[in-house]
Design a protein around this motif. Structure first.
Motif, short mmCIF file in Angstrom:
data_model
loop_
_atom_site.label_atom_id
_atom_site.label_comp_id
_atom_site.label_asym_id
_atom_site.label_seq_id
_atom_site.Cartn_x
_atom_site.Cartn_y
_atom_site.Cartn_z
N SER A 6 5.16 4.26 -0.78
CA SER A 6 3.25 4.57 -0.26
C SER A 6 2.57 4.16 -1.43
CB SER A 6 3.61 5.60 0.24
OG SER A 6 4.04 6.55 -0.70
N LYS A 7 3.26 4.86 -2.76
CA LYS A 7 2.01 4.94 -3.71
C LYS A 7 2.60 3.89 -4.61
CE LYS A 7 4.08 10.03 -5.02
NZ LYS A 7 4.58 10.27 -6.28
N SER A 8 2.57 3.08 -4.41
CA SER A 8 3.06 1.60 -5.04
C SER A 8 2.41 0.16 -4.69
CB SER A 8 4.06 1.02 -6.18
OG SER A 8 5.07 1.19 -4.85
N LEU A 9 2.18 0.57 -3.18
CA LEU A 9 1.49 -0.57 -1.76
C LEU A 9 0.86 -0.04 -1.15
CD1 LEU A 9 5.75 -1.81 -0.64
CD2 LEU A 9 3.92 -3.17 -1.66
N PRO A 10 -0.46 -0.93 -1.42
CA PRO A 10 -0.89 -1.43 -0.32
C PRO A 10 -0.98 -0.95 0.68
CG PRO A 10 -1.08 -2.85 -1.62
CD PRO A 10 -0.22 -2.58 -1.79
N LYS A 11 -1.88 -0.50 2.42
CA LYS A 11 -1.83 -0.31 3.34
C LYS A 11 -1.43 -2.11 3.38
CE LYS A 11 -3.90 3.02 4.69
NZ LYS A 11 -5.00 3.94 5.78
N PRO A 13 0.10 -5.35 1.69
CA PRO A 13 0.19 -6.39 0.62
C PRO A 13 0.27 -7.47 0.48
CG PRO A 13 1.94 -5.40 1.77
CD PRO A 13 1.28 -4.38 2.11
N SER A 14 -0.38 -7.70 -0.29
CA SER A 14 -0.32 -9.84 -0.61
C SER A 14 1.15 -9.91 -0.87
CB SER A 14 -1.40 -10.03 -1.86
OG SER A 14 -1.02 -9.97 -2.66
N GLU A 15 1.61 -11.38 -1.10
CA GLU A 15 2.93 -11.69 -1.26
C GLU A 15 3.08 -11.69 -1.87
OE1 GLU A 15 4.39 -15.36 0.67
OE2 GLU A 15 5.99 -15.48 -1.39
N GLU A 16 2.73 -11.68 -3.59
CA GLU A 16 2.98 -10.85 -4.63
C GLU A 16 2.58 -9.87 -4.72
OE1 GLU A 16 -0.70 -12.70 -7.37
OE2 GLU A 16 0.76 -12.13 -9.00
N GLU A 17 1.91 -8.90 -3.97
CA GLU A 17 2.00 -7.62 -4.45
C GLU A 17 3.37 -6.95 -4.04
OE1 GLU A 17 -1.59 -6.56 -2.76
OE2 GLU A 17 -2.77 -6.30 -4.17
N PHE A 18 4.03 -7.36 -2.92
CA PHE A 18 5.44 -7.15 -2.48
C PHE A 18 6.19 -7.20 -3.31
CE2 PHE A 18 7.31 -5.41 0.98
CZ PHE A 18 8.13 -5.79 1.08
N CYS A 19 6.28 -8.59 -3.76
CA CYS A 19 7.13 -9.60 -4.44
C CYS A 19 7.34 -7.82 -5.53
CB CYS A 19 7.09 -10.49 -5.09
SG CYS A 19 7.33 -11.54 -3.50
N LEU A 20 6.29 -8.11 -6.82
CA LEU A 20 6.07 -7.05 -7.81
C LEU A 20 6.38 -5.55 -7.50
CD1 LEU A 20 2.90 -8.09 -9.36
CD2 LEU A 20 5.30 -8.80 -10.15
N ALA A 21 6.95 -5.10 -6.20
CA ALA A 21 6.94 -4.06 -5.81
C ALA A 21 8.47 -3.03 -6.18
CB ALA A 21 5.80 -2.84 -4.78
N LEU A 22 8.87 -4.80 -5.18
CA LEU A 22 10.28 -4.62 -5.15
C LEU A 22 11.49 -5.23 -6.49
CD1 LEU A 22 10.67 -5.68 -1.23
CD2 LEU A 22 10.07 -3.66 -1.87
N ARG A 23 10.98 -5.94 -7.18
CA ARG A 23 11.91 -6.08 -8.54
C ARG A 23 12.17 -5.32 -8.78
NH1 ARG A 23 8.34 -9.22 -12.16
NH2 ARG A 23 10.16 -9.73 -13.58
N ASN A 24 12.14 -3.92 -9.02
CA ASN A 24 12.69 -2.71 -10.28
C ASN A 24 13.97 -2.22 -8.88
OD1 ASN A 24 11.50 -1.48 -8.33
ND2 ASN A 24 10.99 0.21 -10.23
N GLY A 25 14.18 -2.58 -8.07
CA GLY A 25 15.24 -2.43 -7.07
C GLY A 25 15.01 -0.61 -6.89
N LEU A 26 13.89 -0.63 -7.06
CA LEU A 26 14.07 1.60 -6.63
C LEU A 26 13.62 1.81 -5.45
CD1 LEU A 26 14.91 4.08 -8.24
CD2 LEU A 26 11.91 3.98 -8.92
#
Length: 530
Positions: A6-11, A13-26
């Motif tokens: 909820s802190k790193s993703l907007p309500k 998100p675009s596809e690029e924003e979604f990818c970048l938020a999931l890349r670290n796997g946390l």
């Protein structure tokens, strides 16, 4: 499900924003641990970099590789939909990532509801027992906004009534019912055959009404679970199509999507399934009249014939096993008789061996419990070949010594021994008369062998030998030890020997232990008298 998301993703998100938020796997690891607690025991707590930061796009693969790898391995072990790590990179396919998350969401909602019924998504099936009195849900895990209110339910009831009265629907329903009935019968009879095959090893296995009822109950339960699972998957698929773009989706597009889905499902089906379908998976209509009752009777006749063949095979196998048991019993009786014969022979052998041992040691006693041998030392190298004091050596153990300083009778004296060895006797000939005593040692008798004489008389030469590296020059000590260990090894199957070594010396009327570690305390602990 995860506060970091909820802190790193907007309500939205675009596809690029979604990818970048999931890349670290946390985020993915935290969500998976909430769905299945403890499935990922170790999570690297690297901070989630916001997608607006320029560092997010350049984040090193080393920082998030462990979390992403643990997530993908855990999802694969749970038999859920998964994706590749490259899919979250730039240019990757987000369809697999979204499908994996939706699959995880559906599995979480199914598990949260109690894990009752059937969970199925993307070809993965997990069947559990259905509780009594709980009707299966065709919709599966859907949100509350998809439920029907009272005003809409009446319209759907009219739709179902219209479909029920439709002639085309009735014909298709009849064909499907026939196919399902055939599959039901085949699966049930296959289970019965498997039960009969597994029961061949049992002499009298039960085959009664209770067994039939149990098998039929299992078939009904499995088929019900599979139908509920298929209904859930089909409902999710259709609703997913409607949610994509409802306003612009026409009936023709919707039917085309359904046809595409059926084509994919047909390609995934096994070849064996086509044997049971009326159309064989093809679109053309094949007109074929099938007398269901005749086919059913033929099937029963075929299975009865197979059952008779199984019974005959069972009887033949039973007779063969009895014959083998009879042969084994006969061989066992022969083996027992042979073993008894060996026991008698072994007992007789040990008696003879004991008698032989007693006779052997009696012979040694007859030779004398105390034996004295004499060995004449030749002249050493460098000594002048003067006149020897040995005048005569007899074969009965006598030796005559000449004293040149005396005259008459006093000049010659005769000494008697058990045996006298001359100057040219080898080390092996010296040991021959001593060798039988080594066996007496292992038979339990006390034996002492020692050499006595003045300095330079040849005691060390006789007992040890001039050269330790050559077996031909070994003295009495080394030859005795060799035979001692050789005989003990030959008797190792029925006698266990323990061999100890002690080395002492007598010097200046004191007995000293030569093997003591402390050189200052070599005196033997008990006194000796001389």
């Amino acid at each position: 499900m995860d506060q970091g998301a909820s802190k790193s993703l907007p309500k939205e998100p675009s596809e690029e924003e979604f990818c970048l938020a999931l890349r670290n796997g946390l985020i993915l690891c935290n969500v998976l641990n909430k769905v299945n607690p403890g499935v990922i025991p170790k999570i690297v707590e690297n901070p989630v970099i916001p997608v607006q930061s320029t560092e997010g796009a350049a984040q090193s693969a080393i920082q998030y590789f462990e979390n992403m790898r643990n997530f993908l391995v855990a999802v694969k072990d749970m038999q859920l939909l998964t994706f590749e790590a490259s899919d979250v990179e730039k240019g990757g396919s987000m369809n697999k990532v979204v499908d994996c998350i939706l699959c995880l969401k559906g599995y979480y909602e199914w598990k949260k509801a109690g894990g009752i019924g059937v969970w199925r998504y993307g070809g993965t099936v997990k069947i559990t027992a259905l509780p009594k009195g709980s009707p299966p849900s065709l919709v599966g895990s859907e949100s509350a906004d998809d439920s029907l209110d009272g005003s809409e339910s009446s319209q759907y009831e009219q739709l179902l009534e219209f479909l029920h009265l439709s002639n085309e629907v009735a014909i298709e329903e009849s064909k499907t019912a026939n196919a399902l009935a055939f599959l039901f019968d085949r699966f049930g009879l296959w289970l019965l055959q498997a039960y009969l095959r597994e029961s061949n090893e049992i002499e009298e296995f039960p085959l009664n009404a209770m067994v039939i009822d149990t098998l039929i109950s299992k078939i009904v339960k499995d088929f019900s679970a599979l139908l509920v699972s298929q209904g859930t998957q089909l409902g999710l698929f259709l609703k997913k199509i409607l949610k994509t773009d409802f306003n612009s989706l026409s009936k023709s597009d919707f039917m085309e999507a359904i046809s595409l889905y059926l084509g994919q499902r047909t390609s995934l089906a096994s070849n064996d399934f086509f044997k049971f379908c009326i159309c064989g998976g093809k679109r053309e209509v094949i007109h074929q009249t099938v007398n269901h009752s005749t086919a059913h009777a033929q099937l029963i006749h075929l299975h009865q014939r197979e059952l008779k063949e199984i019974k005959l095979d069972f009887q033949e196998t039973k007779l063969g096993v009895k014959q083998i048991h009879s042969n084994w019993a006969e061989q066992l009786r022969g083996l027992e008789h042979h073993i008894k014969g060996l026991e008698v022979a072994s007992s007789s052998y040990h008696k003879v061996l004991e008698e032989n041992r007693m006779l052997y040691n009696q012979v040694q006693d007859l030779k004398g419990t105390i034996r004295v041998y004499c060995r004449v030392r030749p002249f050493l190298q460098g000594q002048t070949n003067g006149q020897s004091t040995v005048d005569y050596i007899g074969e009965n153990g006598n030796i005559m010594i000449v004293n040149p300083l005396k005259q008459g009778k006093d000049a010659r004296k005769v000494f008697s021994f058990n045996k006298v060895f001359g100057q040219n006797v080898s080390q092996e000939q010296i040991y021959i008369d001593t060798q039988p005593l080594i066996r007496s040692v292992l038979d339990g008798f006390n034996v002492c062998i020692f050499a006595y004489g003045q300095t330079g008389s040849g005691k060390t030469y006789t007992m040890s030998g001039p050269d330790m590296t050559t077996e031909q020059t070994w003295g009495v000590n080394y030859r005795a030890l060799r035979d001692l260990f050789q005989i003990s090894k030959e008797r190792s199957d029925f006698i266990r020997y323990e061999v100890g070594v002690q080395m002492i010396e007598i010097y200046n009327e004191q007995v000293r232990d030569l093997l003591v570690m402390d050189g200052s305390n070599r005196r033997y602990p008990f006194p000796f008298s001389f």
